[in-house]
Design a protein around this motif. Structure first.
Motif, PDB file in Angstrom:
ATOM      1  N   PHE A 177       0.983  -1.054  -0.125  1.00 42.98           N
ATOM      2  CA  PHE A 177       0.193  -0.050   0.077  1.00 42.98           C
ATOM      3  C   PHE A 177       0.926   1.199   0.011  1.00 42.98           C
ATOM      4  N   TRP A 178       1.906   1.343   0.944  1.00 50.26           N
ATOM      5  CA  TRP A 178       2.768   2.566   1.000  1.00 50.26           C
ATOM      6  C   TRP A 178       3.446   2.556  -0.674  1.00 50.26           C
ATOM      7  N   LEU A 179       3.884   1.430  -1.264  1.00 46.25           N
ATOM      8  CA  LEU A 179       4.506   1.578  -2.380  1.00 46.25           C
ATOM      9  C   LEU A 179       3.483   2.258  -3.556  1.00 46.25           C
ATOM     10  N   MET A 180       2.163   1.797  -3.420  1.00 47.76           N
ATOM     11  CA  MET A 180       1.378   2.497  -4.306  1.00 47.76           C
ATOM     12  C   MET A 180       0.752   3.573  -4.079  1.00 47.76           C
ATOM     13  N   GLY A 181       1.104   4.291  -2.900  1.00 50.71           N
ATOM     14  CA  GLY A 181       0.263   5.700  -2.294  1.00 50.71           C
ATOM     15  C   GLY A 181      -0.853   5.096  -1.906  1.00 50.71           C
ATOM     16  N   ASP A 182      -0.670   5.908  -0.403  1.00 48.42           N
ATOM     17  CA  ASP A 182      -2.022   5.497   0.759  1.00 48.42           C
ATOM     18  C   ASP A 182      -2.060   6.852   1.407  1.00 48.42           C
ATOM     19  N   LEU A 183      -3.202   7.563   1.512  1.00 52.00           N
ATOM     20  CA  LEU A 183      -2.960   8.660   2.406  1.00 52.00           C
ATOM     21  C   LEU A 183      -3.951   7.968   3.724  1.00 52.00           C
ATOM     22  N   ASP A 290      -8.414  10.376  -4.042  1.00 49.92           N
ATOM     23  CA  ASP A 290      -8.469   9.636  -2.697  1.00 49.92           C
ATOM     24  C   ASP A 290      -9.829   9.664  -2.297  1.00 49.92           C
ATOM     25  N   THR A 291     -10.592  10.737  -2.613  1.00 53.25           N
ATOM     26  CA  THR A 291     -11.967  10.352  -2.222  1.00 53.25           C
ATOM     27  C   THR A 291     -12.748   9.246  -3.136  1.00 53.25           C
ATOM     28  N   LEU A 292     -12.396   9.175  -4.234  1.00 54.44           N
ATOM     29  CA  LEU A 292     -12.774   8.335  -5.369  1.00 54.44           C
ATOM     30  C   LEU A 292     -12.297   6.688  -4.594  1.00 54.44           C
ATOM     31  N   ALA A 293     -10.947   6.878  -4.150  1.00 55.75           N
ATOM     32  CA  ALA A 293     -10.244   5.583  -3.866  1.00 55.75           C
ATOM     33  C   ALA A 293     -11.058   4.968  -2.447  1.00 55.75           C
ATOM     34  N   ARG A 294     -11.560   5.907  -1.464  1.00 61.75           N
ATOM     35  CA  ARG A 294     -11.862   5.240  -0.377  1.00 61.75           C
ATOM     36  C   ARG A 294     -13.369   5.001  -0.362  1.00 61.75           C
ATOM     37  N   THR A 295     -14.199   5.430  -1.430  1.00 66.43           N
ATOM     38  CA  THR A 295     -15.577   5.156  -1.660  1.00 66.43           C
ATOM     39  C   THR A 295     -16.103   4.314  -2.677  1.00 66.43           C
ATOM     40  N   LEU A 296     -15.044   4.081  -3.758  1.00 66.64           N
ATOM     41  CA  LEU A 296     -15.479   3.271  -4.695  1.00 66.64           C
ATOM     42  C   LEU A 296     -15.921   1.810  -4.517  1.00 66.64           C
ATOM     43  N   GLN A 301     -10.694   0.216   0.866  1.00 62.16           N
ATOM     44  CA  GLN A 301     -10.301   1.356   0.402  1.00 62.16           C
ATOM     45  C   GLN A 301      -9.125   0.972  -0.860  1.00 62.16           C
ATOM     46  N   LEU A 302      -9.030   1.676  -1.748  1.00 57.76           N
ATOM     47  CA  LEU A 302      -8.031   1.333  -2.740  1.00 57.76           C
ATOM     48  C   LEU A 302      -6.868   2.315  -2.486  1.00 57.76           C
ATOM     49  N   PRO A 303      -5.659   1.697  -2.867  1.00 57.88           N
ATOM     50  CA  PRO A 303      -4.386   2.747  -2.917  1.00 57.88           C
ATOM     51  C   PRO A 303      -4.757   4.014  -3.862  1.00 57.88           C
ATOM     52  N   VAL A 304      -4.377   5.158  -3.622  1.00 59.17           N
ATOM     53  CA  VAL A 304      -4.886   6.296  -4.335  1.00 59.17           C
ATOM     54  C   VAL A 304      -3.734   6.310  -5.343  1.00 59.17           C
ATOM     55  N   GLY A 305      -2.626   5.960  -5.402  1.00 53.44           N
ATOM     56  CA  GLY A 305      -1.660   5.828  -6.471  1.00 53.44           C
ATOM     57  C   GLY A 305      -2.293   4.846  -7.720  1.00 53.44           C
ATOM     58  N   VAL A 306      -3.002   3.937  -7.139  1.00 53.60           N
ATOM     59  CA  VAL A 306      -3.727   3.054  -8.424  1.00 53.60           C
ATOM     60  C   VAL A 306      -4.636   3.719  -9.197  1.00 53.60           C
ATOM     61  N   LEU A 307      -5.437   4.854  -8.618  1.00 54.66           N
ATOM     62  CA  LEU A 307      -6.513   5.597  -9.343  1.00 54.66           C
ATOM     63  C   LEU A 307      -5.882   6.631 -10.143  1.00 54.66           C
TER      64      LEU A 307
END
Length: 325
Positions: A177-183, A290-296, A301-307
């Motif tokens: 998750f850290w490597l893919m970006g996570d808030l 990030d809003t989309l990552a945690r609501t999709l 929750q998805l890693p925001v870096g993926v989106l």
């Protein structure tokens, strides 16, 4: 329409976009909060949604805005430094160094503060290594700097892969998750926000010189710009901005690549407008992502870096297709 008036309108529009993106982030989620409850929480009125807004969503939104602004600012500076409109703040291995530090901290089982500390130390070490190797005997070219950064990034990537291989299974999810970006772990938003304000305040006085540098080294020197010192300052500011963002939220790709280029297409290449506009646009984009990552797929929750990558890849390919052959 006068240029100054147009610039003011663009900045006001981007400020409204930033406010709207943060407002959306405070209301949307697995637990929906009305705008009236958000305002009540922000003004200190007691309510059932106050803890959700003030302790969870607001710090995360502010951290996301700060990280997006830092990446966009770093990207804009790197594109001037390397004279390449498709340059990226991660091009010089800063993210790779932070990744090595963060993975080592997680491998050792250190707390969040230790992860952040080693991530920043790794980013700073990578910055010094690239600077020292690229500077060499005193010569300095964009190609040499870029190649050095690519090699250092490749070495850091190998170290990260090695640590992922030997890590215990229960640690892998957090490391990935850290490597893919996570808030999700960004409770401390103010260091990144302070870094953004300082970086922007230090960069804006150089906007005129950056305009001249973007036209070419010889022309900038002929017009009295101290090119050597300016390039060192750009490299240092872009590297520290990238390090601050990566330390806070991990590796989030494409924000620093795509946002400055899109802003440049919309506003032109005047750094006096491009830099603050990139900060506002980058921050807003990351908050929305990030809003989309945690609501999709809430409550997961998805890693925001993926989106950001899913958004950035087609945009990058489109921009690349527009470059001269």
């Amino acid at each position: 329409m006068p240029t100054r008036r147009r610039a003011i309108l663009i900045l006001i529009s981007l400020c409204l976009l930033a406010v709207a993106s943060i407002g959306l982030a405070l209301t949307v989620g697995s637990f929906k909060v009305s705008y009236s409850d958000v305002l009540a929480a922000l003004f200190g009125q007691e309510g059932g949604s106050g803890d959700v807004v003030l302790q969870l969503r607001l710090p995360r939104a502010l951290a996301g805005f700060a990280c997006g602004g830092l990446l966009a600012l770093a990207g804009a500076l790197m594109q001037v430094l390397l004279r390449n409109p498709l340059a990226d703040p991660y091009a010089l291995g800063i993210s790779g160094g932070a990744g090595v530090g963060a993975m080592l901290a997680m491998l050792l089982g250190l707390p969040v503060l230790g992860v952040d500390g080693l991530a920043f130390a790794g980013a700073f070490a990578a910055m010094l290594l690239v600077f020292g190797l690229a500077h060499g005997d005193g010569s300095w070219t964009q190609t040499r700097l870029l190649l050095t950064g690519v090699i250092v990034a490749a070495g850091c990537g190998a170290l990260v892969a090695l640590m992922l291989t030997i890590a215990e299974e229960h640690k892998l999810r957090g490391m990935l998750f850290w490597l893919m970006g996570d808030l999700g772990q960004s409770a401390q938003w103010w260091p990144a926000f302070a870094a953004l304000l300082v970086a922007l305040l230090l960069t804006m006085p150089f906007a005129r010189e950056l305009n001249l540098l973007s036209r070419g080294l010889m022309q900038a020197q002929a017009l009295g710009v101290a090119v050597g010192r300016l390039r060192y300052a750009i490299y240092l500011l872009a590297s520290l901005a990238t390090a601050a963002s990566v330390t806070t939220a991990g590796s989030i790709g494409f924000v620093g690549l795509v946002v400055p280029h899109l802003v440049r297409l919309a506003t032109g290449n005047d750094q006096r407008l491009l830099l603050p506009a990139s900060v506002l646009a980058g921050g807003s984009l990351l908050v929305l992502a990030d809003t989309l990552a945690r609501t999709l797929i809430a409550p997961q929750q998805l890693p925001v870096g993926v989106l950001t990558a899913l958004i950035g890849v087609p945009v990058f390919l489109f921009l690349l297709s527009r470059q001269p052959k």
